[in-house]
Design a protein around this motif. Sequence first.
Motif, PDB file in Angstrom:
ATOM      1  N   ARG A  16       1.245   9.739  -4.848  1.00 36.80           N
ATOM      2  CA  ARG A  16      -0.150  10.080  -5.159  1.00 36.80           C
ATOM      3  C   ARG A  16      -0.697  10.999  -4.079  1.00 36.80           C
ATOM      4  O   ARG A  16      -0.080  11.180  -3.024  1.00 36.80           O
ATOM      5  CB  ARG A  16      -1.003   8.814  -5.199  1.00 36.80           C
ATOM      6  N   SER A  17      -1.881  11.508  -4.322  1.00 33.93           N
ATOM      7  CA  SER A  17      -2.460  12.415  -3.349  1.00 33.93           C
ATOM      8  C   SER A  17      -3.028  11.596  -2.199  1.00 33.93           C
ATOM      9  O   SER A  17      -3.787  10.657  -2.397  1.00 33.93           O
ATOM     10  CB  SER A  17      -3.581  13.219  -3.996  1.00 33.93           C
ATOM     11  N   VAL A  18      -2.580  11.921  -0.993  1.00 29.77           N
ATOM     12  CA  VAL A  18      -3.172  11.313   0.191  1.00 29.77           C
ATOM     13  C   VAL A  18      -3.798  12.438   0.986  1.00 29.77           C
ATOM     14  O   VAL A  18      -3.099  13.237   1.602  1.00 29.77           O
ATOM     15  CB  VAL A  18      -2.113  10.575   1.025  1.00 29.77           C
ATOM     16  N   ARG A  28       0.831  -1.196   0.000  1.00 32.80           N
ATOM     17  CA  ARG A  28       0.000   0.000   0.000  1.00 32.80           C
ATOM     18  C   ARG A  28       0.873   1.256   0.000  1.00 32.80           C
ATOM     19  O   ARG A  28       0.600   2.231  -0.703  1.00 32.80           O
ATOM     20  CB  ARG A  28      -0.928  -0.004   1.205  1.00 32.80           C
ATOM     21  N   LEU A  74       2.126   1.803  -3.420  1.00 33.34           N
ATOM     22  CA  LEU A  74       1.075   2.275  -4.320  1.00 33.34           C
ATOM     23  C   LEU A  74       0.785   3.753  -4.094  1.00 33.34           C
ATOM     24  O   LEU A  74       0.546   4.507  -5.036  1.00 33.34           O
ATOM     25  CB  LEU A  74      -0.200   1.476  -4.088  1.00 33.34           C
ATOM     26  N   LEU A  75       0.814   4.142  -2.829  1.00 29.50           N
ATOM     27  CA  LEU A  75       0.414   5.514  -2.512  1.00 29.50           C
ATOM     28  C   LEU A  75       1.548   6.507  -2.704  1.00 29.50           C
ATOM     29  O   LEU A  75       1.349   7.713  -2.572  1.00 29.50           O
ATOM     30  CB  LEU A  75      -0.103   5.601  -1.080  1.00 29.50           C
TER      31      LEU A  75
END
Lengths: 213, 302, 664
Positions: free
Chosen positions: C548-550, C541, C544-545
Amino acid sequence: MTSATSICLILVVLLSVGVLSATRLATSIRLVAAQGVVLGILPPLVLGGRVGLHVVAFAAGAIAIKAVLMPWLLLRAMREAEVRREAEPFIGFSASLLLAGLLAGAAFLLADELPIPAPDAPLLVGSALATLAIGALVMVSRKKAVTQVLGYLLVENGIFLFGQTVAGGMPTLVELGILLDVLVGVFVMGIAIFHINREFDHMSVPELKALRD
Amino acid sequence: MGLAAYALALVLAPLLPGVVGRTRALMAGRQGAPLLQLYRDLGRLLRKGAVYSRQSTLIFRAGPVVLLAAVALALLLVPPGGGARAAVAFPADLVVFVALLALARFATVLAALDTGSSLEGMGASRELFFAALTEPALLLALVVVARASGHVSLSAMLGGELPAAWARHGVALGLAALALFVAVLAENARVPVDDPATHLELTMIHEVMVLDHSGPDLALIEYAAALKLWATSALVASLVVPVRADAAWLTALVATAGVLGVAVAIGMVESAMARLRLERVPQLLVGAGVLAAFALVLVVAG
Amino acid sequence: MILFLAALGVLLAGGLGAALAGRRAALATALGAGGALLGGGLGAAAALAGILERSSTTLSVGWGAPFGTIELNIDVLSAVFLLPTFLVPALAAIYGAGYLQHWRHTRSLGGAWFAYDVLVASMALVLAARGTLVFLVAWEVMALASFLLVTFEHERLEVRRAGWIYLVATHLGTAALLVFFLLLGGAGGDFRTPISGQGASAVLPGALFLLALVGFGTKAGLAPLHVWLPEAHPVAPSHVSAVMSGVMIETGIYGILRATLLLGPPPWWWGACLLGIGVVSTLVGVLLALAQQDLKRLLAYSSVEHVGIMAMGGGLGLLGVAGGNTLVALLGFSAALLHMLNHSLFKALLFLAAGAVKHATGTLALDRLGGLLRRMRDTGAVMLAGTLGAAALPPLNGFAGELLLFAAALAAAANAPLELAGPGTLVLITLGLAGALAAAAGVKAFGAVFLGQPRGPEALAAREVKSPMRVPMHLLAAGCVALGLFPALGLVLVARAAVVLADGAGPGMMVAVDAALGLARRAGYAALALLVLASLVALLRRLLLRGRSVGAADTWACGYEGAVPRAQYTGSSLVQPAVAFFKPVLTSTRPAVVPPTGFHPAAASFRADTPDVFRHGFWQPVFRRLAGWLERPRALQHGSTHLYLLYIFVTLLALLAYMRGWSR
């Protein structure tokens, strides 16, 4: 004993449990009718190859009375008397399910011990005892008069199963006698339900209170 | 065989919800979503970013991770079907299986409570309650099979001697299979216990607990749900399809067909029944438990 | 034995020193806690030596004593119980040093530490005593010392009431034990020597077993004798609750197991009795735990549940011995012992964590807490570990013991005749139900306190506790995790004791031990695999993140105003469906509903209190009737001096008449 017989027997017990767990009265009545059908086809199955004309006739008679006539009477009585459709238990549904399971288990364990000289008796005696016990449970744990009749019918079905343990079935005369008995009982109860309901309809509450003692 | 079947299950599992949905659609006269819809959904979710609630903590982020890990581990213990052994098998492994599913539930429920949302709390509350009734039914149904076959490991009791057990205790095993099926429906939040198709209704259980998860987290949850559906369906399929084949490929075929068959059965149940009123669900679960107990008596007495 | 005596000596010296230090809080704490720590460490070493040694060590004193000799002995069964009995109080003492600081100006801490050290020493003595006199004296000292600790905050009414209930209950138990030892001695036995065949009548072993069940069962908190436990444990200071719930109640289990070794081969009904009581305790405990509103009360009922699980294990073990089934016997007894060991760790941990919550917020009411995980990270983390342990979920330590019990029950249910398969199935159903309900209770305890948002001002103001209180919690949590990942280690510790207990079952002991060890090892592998898998998924995870926008947003409330603390599900509402369903069992539930009224309802509330079923349904009526009977003679006490003079005359006359009759 063939597996068809054992499936039928277990089906009888499960239908009894179903009668107990149904919330609608009409469903319960239909389940009793279904049980009547299963019971009707049971004697030829138990007898296996030795199926004579009178066995078939008897099976047809049993189905006609147990599965058609009595349910019809009960449904009619319900409709005429405008009985409310819910079963109204004293004991909650989940608790009665648990109780029914306990009773059925005890019946089958007990049947193992009973010295009944019949071919493949345990399952037969077990289902008979279980049906009897659940019938009794239906009678004591539900408020409605109609459900009491249903319990009565279950008890009769249990006795009918017991009769199958005697080789060749119970003497036809005895069985017919019992059937007649039950039929009269159902009639009387049906009429009683109907009348009580009609009388009470136009009775005022103070009058009802006067009936207390 | 065991590990290959495990890999196959990992790959094919997202197919199952599609099969259930397609069955439902066909029964209702609709065409329905494509069979591979979940694969697309997963792919889409995995490419997204994530949004986490400001009110939540690490527990919320750990929920999907623990869920997937526990379910994936549980799947390792399930015999694929057709009498084949699971990748891992030992006596009393069914307890570990049940405990891992319980851990998965624990993680999901805690994550739901972590958000502080009243709706998710409601889902958590119901999930906990129904699980308490499902777990005994599931265990009892498996004990019936254990007693009928004389083995206490999932792979052994659903293995080579199962056909003989069916011949001896057919009726009892049939009842147990029925109870197991009900437990599987409840465990996977399917109709008549829960409806996976309803979002935002007050009657739902599982879907509402995962409202706040997004992106890859939601993908983990969806994938774990599919794996769980596969694992539990494989249990039912192994029990009711006691077909034994010689060739490995034939066994694999039987096993896969069995699992898909259970999915079709679930779809048929879903289209034939409505979700039960919430107060009726406990009765169904208690009924399943009583049924399994009754079957156990039949095996012991018979 | 030397180590053991040294431990006792250090404990007593520390206790006496603390008592002498009196109101000088720092000195009393140093002496008392230091004594407990050092004594506990020495004692734990003695216990480990006792477990690892092949032969048991004995200390006999030549003085004559009534009812047999004065004798101490550490055999493997005693040693297994001694290990947590020394270890847990030693850790809890560090915690107590921090916890009691709150009272350093208002209360003499010397007395509290004296009672604490004496309690630990007397528990150890109970486990090692063989002569009847030493045992009973130690037993009584243990009860009194714990009573003094329970009533530490005696200015509060509920504390005095709880202490009173505890005192009555423990003495009723001791009364049963007195009869037990008298009869045992009459048959030529004591806690060392089994009763001999010729001295015993046919019914005597059975009667002795029942007496032991009542006497020791009261201390263990087995239903229906558990009613004192949820009163006394919550009101004690938290480190004392940890010792009482984690260790002291297990002396009851020890007593029952020890008694079965003395009474000859067990008939079927002994096992069935113990198992039945275990089933009732487990279910009553877990259901009442589920329904509680107070964190420590919830934990206390959870202790009733876990003691019930140990009793089920012992019951299955006895049934296995009676039925000649070695596998079931060994698995049952090892399950009971392993669970005892694990329970002492996670329950002590949970009580310490609850104490930390109380310390930080001043309340234990679940419906006023919430969101503490952000404010008390450490306490929250260890509480989560303890909760997982108590819910018997992998990868924590509660799982392995229950897995062994499950395996014993499965072996009985799958392959044994009806008299073993029936109880086995009962255990399976109970464990299935109780397992899920215990998880629900755990979710309630952890979720209502640490998750979501604060429900009251107390929770908002919470701050993490200081390190003397955190360190022992971390150590206990580490123990829980270690025994969760390597349960075979725990099993190795208890295996020899289990073999001793299961000895009468017949051949095949080595095979059974191997099966148990294999299972424990598998539980460990499952826990390890779980950790590895979870780390892998978490890593995935994170990858994957990356880039990216969290984002962060308020909790989605389905279009309504989000994240309102008051709208959260509370602990009570979380378990309401289950409590309502089990109403036929939880007959004492009293819901208080204030329904919303009018078109713009302002305030509405729901609250359901569930007092103890047995206390309200059984013990209170019994005691009320008893009190009614005892009330009658009070009519004699009139208060008038003339009347008393009359009594004296009447008594003299009666005595005269009696003497006259005697001499004739």
